[in-house]
Design an enzyme around this catalytic site. Structure first.
Site, mmCIF file in Angstrom:
data_model
loop_
_atom_site.group_PDB
_atom_site.id
_atom_site.type_symbol
_atom_site.label_atom_id
_atom_site.label_comp_id
_atom_site.label_asym_id
_atom_site.label_seq_id
_atom_site.Cartn_x
_atom_site.Cartn_y
_atom_site.Cartn_z
ATOM 1 N N ASP A 1 47.931 60.831 44.862
ATOM 2 C CA ASP A 1 48.041 59.924 43.709
ATOM 3 C C ASP A 1 49.217 58.983 43.893
ATOM 4 O OD1 ASP A 1 47.018 58.912 41.407
ATOM 5 O OD2 ASP A 1 47.951 60.400 40.077
ATOM 6 N N GLY B 1 48.939 61.019 32.290
ATOM 7 C CA GLY B 1 47.728 61.731 31.926
ATOM 8 C C GLY B 1 47.987 63.197 31.644
ATOM 9 N N LEU C 1 60.556 58.900 28.654
ATOM 10 C CA LEU C 1 60.642 57.943 29.767
ATOM 11 C C LEU C 1 59.274 57.368 30.091
ATOM 12 C CD1 LEU C 1 62.936 60.005 32.140
ATOM 13 C CD2 LEU C 1 63.592 57.957 30.871
#
Ligand SMILES: *[C@@H]1O[C@H](CO)[C@@H](O)[C@H](O)[C@H]1NC(C)=O
Ligand SMILES: *[C@@H]1O[C@H](CO)[C@@H](O)[C@H](O)[C@H]1NC(C)=O
Ligand SMILES: *[C@@H]1O[C@H](CO)[C@@H](O)[C@H](O)[C@H]1NC(C)=O
Ligand SMILES: *[C@@H]1O[C@H](CO)[C@@H](O)[C@H](O)[C@H]1NC(C)=O
Length: 527
Positions: free
Chosen positions: A468, A353, A349
């Site tokens: 994030d 990182g 998908l």
């Protein structure tokens, strides 16, 4: 008329039934051979023509006659025969006399003499053309009376014991070299006798039987061109005659096959009754049949074992005692493997990182999931991390991507999330998206994320700082509701604890500016 027909039919059936044209004996157990003289069958099915007494004669004949031609003036049909024999003697150099394969008008040859006469003839009828006797002799005595060439020869005899042709016992090997054989060696040998009814030629071939195996040499030992038509009667009996002298020998036949108008069947050498050589071959049967079978099954079992081991290895997980309390949150690697169809490339998908994310369907529940493979090298802190994951798994909010659980393998951590059919927000914002979001959708997405962040920061029992939040971490469910995803970088803080005690992580530019500042300040202090 009808009766005559029935009679003719009856006659025809009995006539046909009595006409044998071939037979085979792989050993003579219950063989109904016609035996005369001192011949007898041993209990293990060996035909013993003579034993160590003498002088005597011995006969063994096939019980029915064989038709070799239909009228007296017709040509004799082709025929072939093969047999395996052994001659044993206490005194090989002087023992006698040998074995004769014989075609004779009668079963057995009454009034015939032992010793050098082989039980075939007497003084008065020897050499007479009225005898109608054809023989192939395996002669172990040199008899001057019959011009014998030596005491170990093969001869073709026609109505007489002065052979029509003879040669020392032996055979031609594959290179065409002649090899001597000693008939009285006590070792089994095979003989092939063939008559070609067209070429009018007789071939006699000898070969040693070695450990349950015999191979017919291509070149015969002895040949004679002779039309047997005037010699043989229409119907003949086939068999063996043997005789001994005062110094006797034992003459054995192990197996025998015969055919008119065709090639006699091959003998099953390794199944023949007999002593040493055939006992040795039982061992060789072990070597040639059983041992390979055993080895094969061993290889098979080992292969199965190795495959099972590889399979075990393939689905090997790390499971430590402290993890048992997280049981409900732990997935089996095997299930994740089959859910993602072996983590195939087609099911990816996205790539982040920290690892790749695969789409999958849990086989038992049919639950659609996204599986993230994160590599973790150090085992240190993993316990804390797993405990974090599990507590994150307890977070429930309609604007957060649900974390179902985890799985640990050697250097891998697998995180199992709810699957979001519409993917991540960045797909709708960057790189010329196919679907454009309208303003009300965009606003709803922003409000959703804000609501999720409030839950994380204020409403749950612990403080969860995402650190994030970016478009690729904002996922859209089937109704385009936004859900905050990927807590892989999150850290947990107890309410009121110093937020500066963890390392800086996240994507610069997406972190709250003051968060970077406080973090950096902390790092400076430490230095
Ligand atoms: C040889 O055969 C004869 C006749 O069948 C028999 O009487 C004799 O006992 C046998 N001798 C041996 C040593 O088997
Ligand atoms: C067989 O051949 C002989 C001589 O060639 C002849 O006289 C006789 O009639 C023949 N017999 C048959 C049955 O053909
Ligand atoms: C020799 O054998 C033949 C054929 O069986 C017989 O007719 C004859 O009487 C025998 N002669 C002697 C001397 O035994
Ligand atoms: C084979 O037998 C023949 C005659 O019996 C003899 O002359 C010769 O030397 C033998 N050859 C071998 C290799 O034994």
């Amino acid at each position: 008329m009808f009766l005559k027909l029935v009679f003719m039919l009856f006659f025809l059936v009995t006539f046909v039934a009595s006409e044998d044209s071939s037979f085979i004996y792989n050993g003579f157990q219950s063989s109904h051979l016609y035996l005369d003289g001192i011949a007898e069958l041993t209990s293990d099915g060996l035909l013993r023509l003579t034993n160590d007494t003498g002088p005597d004669t011995a006969y063994a004949f096939y019980p029915n006659h064989i038709v070799f031609k239909n009228t007296s003036n017709a040509s004799v049909s082709s025929f072939s025969t093969t047999f395996v024999f052994t001659i044993k003697s206490m005194y090989p150099s002087i023992s006698g006399h040998g074995i004769v394969f014989v075609l004779s008008p009668t079963k057995g040859l009454p009034n015939s003499l032992p010793n050098q006469y082989f039980g075939l003839f007497n003084y008065s009828n020897i050499g007479n053309s009225s005898n109608h006797v054809f023989g192939v002799e395996l002669d172990t005595r040199k008899n001057f009376e019959f011009d014998d060439i030596n005491d170990n020869h093969v001869g073709i005899d026609i109505n007489d014991l002065k052979s029509a042709n003879s040669t020392p016992a032996g055979y031609y090997d594959d290179t065409g070299r002649f090899r001597n054989l000693s008939l009285t060696s006590g070792h089994p040998m095979q003989v092939w006798i063939e008559y070609d009814g067209v070429k009018k030629k007789i071939d006699v071939t000898l070969a040693p039987v070695s450990v349950g195996f015999s191979h017919k040499p291509t070149q015969p030992t002895l040949s004679l061109t002779k039309d047997l038509s005037p010699i043989l009667n229409n119907r003949m009996y086939v068999g063996f005659s043997s005789s001994t002298g005062f110094i006797a020998a034992s003459h054995y036949i192990h197996g025998w096959s015969f055919m008119v108008n065709g090639q006699s069947q091959n003998l099953e050498i390794s199944d023949l009754p007999g002593e040493r050589v055939f006992a040795e071959k039982k061992k060789s049967k072990f070597l040639t049949v059983r041992l390979p079978l055993i080895l094969l099954s061993l290889v098979f079992i080992i292969t199965l074992g190795v495959m099972y081991y590889i399979k075990l290895k393939k689905f090997d997980e790390v499971l430590e005692d402290w993890e048992h309390e997280y049981g409900p949150h732990r997935f089996k690697f095997k299930d994740l493997y089959s859910a993602t169809k072996g983590f195939r490339e087609k099911g990816i998908l996205g790539v982040g990182g920290f690892g790749k994310v695969y789409k999958g369907v849990i086989p038992s529940s049919k639950l659609q999931v996204a599986v993230k493979r994160v590599s973790h090298e150090s085992r240190q802190g993993i316990r804390e991390f797993v405990s974090e994951i599990v507590s994150i798994g307890r977070l429930r909010h309609r604007n957060l991507v649900q974390l179902y659980g985890y799985c640990r393998r050697k250097s891998e951590l697998l995180l199992v999330y709810d699957y979001m059919p519409n993917g991540s927000l960045d797909n709708y914002l960057f790189n010329q998206p196919k679907v454009r979001l309208n303003w009300s959708q965009r606003f709803r997405i922003i409000k959703g994320i804000a609501s999720g962040v409030v839950y994380l920061h204020e409403e749950w029992e612990k403080v969860v700082i995402h650190r994030d939040i970016k478009a690729s971490n904002v996922l859209l469910d089937s109704e385009f509701n936004s859900r905050l995803g990927d807590f892989g970088l999150s850290r947990l803080y107890d309410h009121g604890a110093d937020p500066h005690t963890t390392h800086l992580a996240g994507t610069i530019g997406y972190l709250a500016p003051e968060h970077i500042r406080t973090e950096v300040r902390f790092l400076r202090q430490k230095m």
